[in-house]
Design a protein around this motif. Structure first.
Motif, PDB file in Angstrom:
ATOM      1  N   GLY A  15       0.814  -1.203   0.000  1.00 59.77           N
ATOM      2  CA  GLY A  15       0.000   0.000   0.000  1.00 59.77           C
ATOM      3  C   GLY A  15       0.849   1.254   0.000  1.00 59.77           C
ATOM      4  O   GLY A  15       0.596   2.174  -0.772  1.00 59.77           O
ATOM      5  N   GLU A  16       1.843   1.279   0.835  1.00 63.46           N
ATOM      6  CA  GLU A  16       2.655   2.490   0.935  1.00 63.46           C
ATOM      7  C   GLU A  16       3.402   2.763  -0.370  1.00 63.46           C
ATOM      8  O   GLU A  16       3.325   3.858  -0.923  1.00 63.46           O
ATOM      9  N   TYR A  17       4.115   1.761  -0.835  1.00 66.14           N
ATOM     10  CA  TYR A  17       4.889   1.933  -2.059  1.00 66.14           C
ATOM     11  C   TYR A  17       3.977   2.321  -3.220  1.00 66.14           C
ATOM     12  O   TYR A  17       4.303   3.196  -4.024  1.00 66.14           O
ATOM     13  N   GLY A  18       2.853   1.642  -3.303  1.00 68.25           N
ATOM     14  CA  GLY A  18       1.935   1.910  -4.396  1.00 68.25           C
ATOM     15  C   GLY A  18       1.444   3.339  -4.385  1.00 68.25           C
ATOM     16  O   GLY A  18       1.358   3.988  -5.429  1.00 68.25           O
ATOM     17  N   VAL A  19       1.142   3.841  -3.204  1.00 67.60           N
ATOM     18  CA  VAL A  19       0.662   5.211  -3.088  1.00 67.60           C
ATOM     19  C   VAL A  19       1.762   6.187  -3.484  1.00 67.60           C
ATOM     20  O   VAL A  19       1.520   7.165  -4.197  1.00 67.60           O
ATOM     21  N   ARG A  20       2.971   5.880  -3.068  1.00 62.65           N
ATOM     22  CA  ARG A  20       4.076   6.766  -3.425  1.00 62.65           C
ATOM     23  C   ARG A  20       4.315   6.758  -4.925  1.00 62.65           C
ATOM     24  O   ARG A  20       4.606   7.801  -5.535  1.00 62.65           O
ATOM     25  N   LEU A  21       4.184   5.593  -5.491  1.00 63.30           N
ATOM     26  CA  LEU A  21       4.291   5.488  -6.948  1.00 63.30           C
ATOM     27  C   LEU A  21       3.236   6.345  -7.627  1.00 63.30           C
ATOM     28  O   LEU A  21       3.531   7.128  -8.538  1.00 63.30           O
ATOM     29  N   MET A  22       2.022   6.223  -7.163  1.00 58.69           N
ATOM     30  CA  MET A  22       0.927   7.001  -7.748  1.00 58.69           C
ATOM     31  C   MET A  22       1.150   8.489  -7.549  1.00 58.69           C
ATOM     32  O   MET A  22       0.832   9.298  -8.428  1.00 58.69           O
ATOM     33  N   ALA A  23       1.677   8.858  -6.429  1.00 61.44           N
ATOM     34  CA  ALA A  23       1.938  10.274  -6.167  1.00 61.44           C
ATOM     35  C   ALA A  23       2.958  10.814  -7.165  1.00 61.44           C
ATOM     36  O   ALA A  23       2.820  11.931  -7.679  1.00 61.44           O
ATOM     37  N   GLN A  24       3.961  10.015  -7.450  1.00 61.80           N
ATOM     38  CA  GLN A  24       4.947  10.424  -8.447  1.00 61.80           C
ATOM     39  C   GLN A  24       4.298  10.608  -9.819  1.00 61.80           C
ATOM     40  O   GLN A  24       4.544  11.592 -10.506  1.00 61.80           O
ATOM     41  N   LEU A  25       3.457   9.654 -10.172  1.00 57.19           N
ATOM     42  CA  LEU A  25       2.797   9.753 -11.480  1.00 57.19           C
ATOM     43  C   LEU A  25       1.886  10.976 -11.522  1.00 57.19           C
ATOM     44  O   LEU A  25       1.754  11.622 -12.564  1.00 57.19           O
ATOM     45  N   ALA A  26       1.277  11.276 -10.410  1.00 56.59           N
ATOM     46  CA  ALA A  26       0.415  12.459 -10.354  1.00 56.59           C
ATOM     47  C   ALA A  26       1.252  13.709 -10.579  1.00 56.59           C
ATOM     48  O   ALA A  26       0.835  14.639 -11.279  1.00 56.59           O
ATOM     49  N   ARG A  27       2.414  13.709  -9.977  1.00 54.32           N
ATOM     50  CA  ARG A  27       3.293  14.861 -10.095  1.00 54.32           C
ATOM     51  C   ARG A  27       3.712  15.084 -11.542  1.00 54.32           C
ATOM     52  O   ARG A  27       3.844  16.220 -11.999  1.00 54.32           O
ATOM     53  N   ARG A  28       3.896  13.997 -12.254  1.00 50.18           N
ATOM     54  CA  ARG A  28       4.377  14.084 -13.636  1.00 50.18           C
ATOM     55  C   ARG A  28       3.224  14.037 -14.629  1.00 50.18           C
ATOM     56  O   ARG A  28       3.449  13.882 -15.826  1.00 50.18           O
ATOM     57  N   PHE A  29       2.021  14.162 -14.145  1.00 49.85           N
ATOM     58  CA  PHE A  29       0.867  14.035 -15.027  1.00 49.85           C
ATOM     59  C   PHE A  29       0.898  15.094 -16.120  1.00 49.85           C
ATOM     60  O   PHE A  29       1.090  16.277 -15.842  1.00 49.85           O
ATOM     61  N   GLY A  30       0.743  14.639 -17.334  1.00 51.52           N
ATOM     62  CA  GLY A  30       0.756  15.572 -18.454  1.00 51.52           C
ATOM     63  C   GLY A  30       2.075  15.593 -19.193  1.00 51.52           C
ATOM     64  O   GLY A  30       2.203  16.228 -20.233  1.00 51.52           O
ATOM     65  N   ASP A  31       3.047  14.879 -18.685  1.00 54.91           N
ATOM     66  CA  ASP A  31       4.369  14.860 -19.314  1.00 54.91           C
ATOM     67  C   ASP A  31       4.622  13.593 -20.120  1.00 54.91           C
ATOM     68  O   ASP A  31       5.746  13.275 -20.441  1.00 54.91           O
ATOM     69  N   GLY A  32       3.577  12.845 -20.380  1.00 55.89           N
ATOM     70  CA  GLY A  32       3.786  11.576 -21.081  1.00 55.89           C
ATOM     71  C   GLY A  32       4.230  10.506 -20.113  1.00 55.89           C
ATOM     72  O   GLY A  32       4.356  10.751 -18.915  1.00 55.89           O
ATOM     73  N   PRO A  33       4.482   9.319 -20.628  1.00 59.02           N
ATOM     74  CA  PRO A  33       4.813   8.189 -19.757  1.00 59.02           C
ATOM     75  C   PRO A  33       6.096   8.411 -18.961  1.00 59.02           C
ATOM     76  O   PRO A  33       7.047   8.999 -19.471  1.00 59.02           O
ATOM     77  N   ALA A  34       6.095   7.942 -17.737  1.00 63.30           N
ATOM     78  CA  ALA A  34       7.285   8.002 -16.897  1.00 63.30           C
ATOM     79  C   ALA A  34       7.759   6.572 -16.643  1.00 63.30           C
ATOM     80  O   ALA A  34       6.958   5.702 -16.314  1.00 63.30           O
ATOM     81  N   SER A  35       9.041   6.358 -16.793  1.00 66.24           N
ATOM     82  CA  SER A  35       9.562   5.002 -16.610  1.00 66.24           C
ATOM     83  C   SER A  35       9.663   4.667 -15.128  1.00 66.24           C
ATOM     84  O   SER A  35       9.893   5.536 -14.289  1.00 66.24           O
ATOM     85  N   LEU A  36       9.493   3.408 -14.837  1.00 66.30           N
ATOM     86  CA  LEU A  36       9.590   2.980 -13.443  1.00 66.30           C
ATOM     87  C   LEU A  36      10.982   3.214 -12.883  1.00 66.30           C
ATOM     88  O   LEU A  36      11.142   3.472 -11.692  1.00 66.30           O
ATOM     89  N   THR A  37      11.969   3.123 -13.757  1.00 66.15           N
ATOM     90  CA  THR A  37      13.337   3.371 -13.306  1.00 66.15           C
ATOM     91  C   THR A  37      13.452   4.763 -12.704  1.00 66.15           C
ATOM     92  O   THR A  37      14.023   4.956 -11.629  1.00 66.15           O
ATOM     93  N   ASP A  38      12.888   5.729 -13.392  1.00 68.06           N
ATOM     94  CA  ASP A  38      12.916   7.098 -12.886  1.00 68.06           C
ATOM     95  C   ASP A  38      12.217   7.208 -11.546  1.00 68.06           C
ATOM     96  O   ASP A  38      12.754   7.745 -10.576  1.00 68.06           O
ATOM     97  N   VAL A  39      11.001   6.701 -11.520  1.00 64.58           N
ATOM     98  CA  VAL A  39      10.204   6.806 -10.304  1.00 64.58           C
ATOM     99  C   VAL A  39      10.915   6.127  -9.141  1.00 64.58           C
ATOM    100  O   VAL A  39      11.025   6.680  -8.045  1.00 64.58           O
ATOM    101  N   ALA A  40      11.410   4.921  -9.402  1.00 66.98           N
ATOM    102  CA  ALA A  40      12.067   4.150  -8.346  1.00 66.98           C
ATOM    103  C   ALA A  40      13.257   4.915  -7.790  1.00 66.98           C
ATOM    104  O   ALA A  40      13.455   4.986  -6.577  1.00 66.98           O
ATOM    105  N   GLU A  41      14.016   5.495  -8.701  1.00 67.93           N
ATOM    106  CA  GLU A  41      15.212   6.211  -8.274  1.00 67.93           C
ATOM    107  C   GLU A  41      14.843   7.414  -7.411  1.00 67.93           C
ATOM    108  O   GLU A  41      15.365   7.605  -6.316  1.00 67.93           O
TER     109      GLU A  41
END
Lengths: 153, 153
Positions: free
Chosen positions: A7-33
DNA sequence: CTCATATCCGACGGTTTTGGTCGGAATTGC
DNA sequence: GCAATTCCGACCAAAACCGTCGGATATGAG
């Protein structure tokens, strides 16, 4: 009385995607880092999110994941349910209103309690959206708040 | 997103003790039998409840456990906390107001969410007492409701 | 075409938690 | 003394959790 790190990791992942929303796909490598999380593990988690239609994937080079809807329209209840399954503090307190599982004589009111707790959790979760987790200052795309909540199917 | 069975069993144990409140100590054997739970396991659980001063024990023949206070004065939050430790849906969301654990840059608002959830759970739990779980009809001791909530000393 | 970058997917493994048992010591009423 | 109980620590099996690994597949760029 706790959520898993899934749950925690997933939410953080989603938060990152929300932050980058509108910029096209974000790679998991980026998010993870950026988030300091194991990439290989995120790969697992994101599958649940995709199956729930919360994110969509683009394969191949420069691919990645992005939200399918605007952050304002994604309530946290959806996210957690996608990651961890139905919100039930006790097996006995699933979403079925006529539970009847508790066959204990008749003095078993404990079920009633779990239901109250479940509703409290669900209520709290459903009163927040992904956008609430991302302070406007750190948004990647300035246009993003301009997007009105018109979900053109 | 769930409590352990430690929580469920413990609550049912407490509900039984509430039902028998005023009748002197009740043996775990009796409770276990009536509730259909493994006695040896209840033995473990009741230790936490005793350490939290929710029940008191009488050793030896005709001994057992009984509530230290009237069921109306025991909120379920106490019970669950005694059984499962502090109510924290996430490690990050402990009771410490200046958490600071989340050192992620500054865009980490997720902690805020867990706190909201925790408060929702705690609120629901603390709004119910043990007496709410025991329908008056099944009380063992008729005098019991006569006991006003005057906690002497 | 090739190569680098990604998702995708199933298998595997180690550690921890959970749920529970067992045996026996200590205590106490009868 | 005996039976009923709490008390307590050791032990255990199964499951869940957290995470890794290797490789297949897809795709844009040069």
């Amino acid at each position: 009385m706790s959520f898993s790190t899934k749950g925690e990791y997933g939410v953080r992942l989603m938060a990152q995607l929300a932050r980058r929303f509108g910029d096209g796909p974000a790679s998991l490598t980026d998010v993870a880092e950026e988030e300091g999380l194991p990439r290989a593990y995120l790969e697992q988690l994101v599958i649940s999110l995709r199956d729930a239609d919360l994110v969509q994937s683009t394969r191949g080079a420069h691919g990645g994941y992005e939200l399918t809807r605007a952050p304002e329209t994604i309530v946290m209840g959806e996210v957690l349910r996608a990651l961890e399954g139905p919100i039930a503090p006790m097996i006995c307190a699933s979403d079925d209103p006529n539970h009847m599982a508790c066959s204990r004589s008749g003095h078993c009111m404990v079920n009633f309690m779990w239901v109250r707790v479940r509703d409290a959790i669900a209520g709290a979760l459903d009163s927040m959206t992904l956008a609430d987790l991302v302070p406007p200052a750190v948004r990647m795309h300035p246009d993003f708040p301009a997007t009105p909540v018109t979900i053109a199917d």
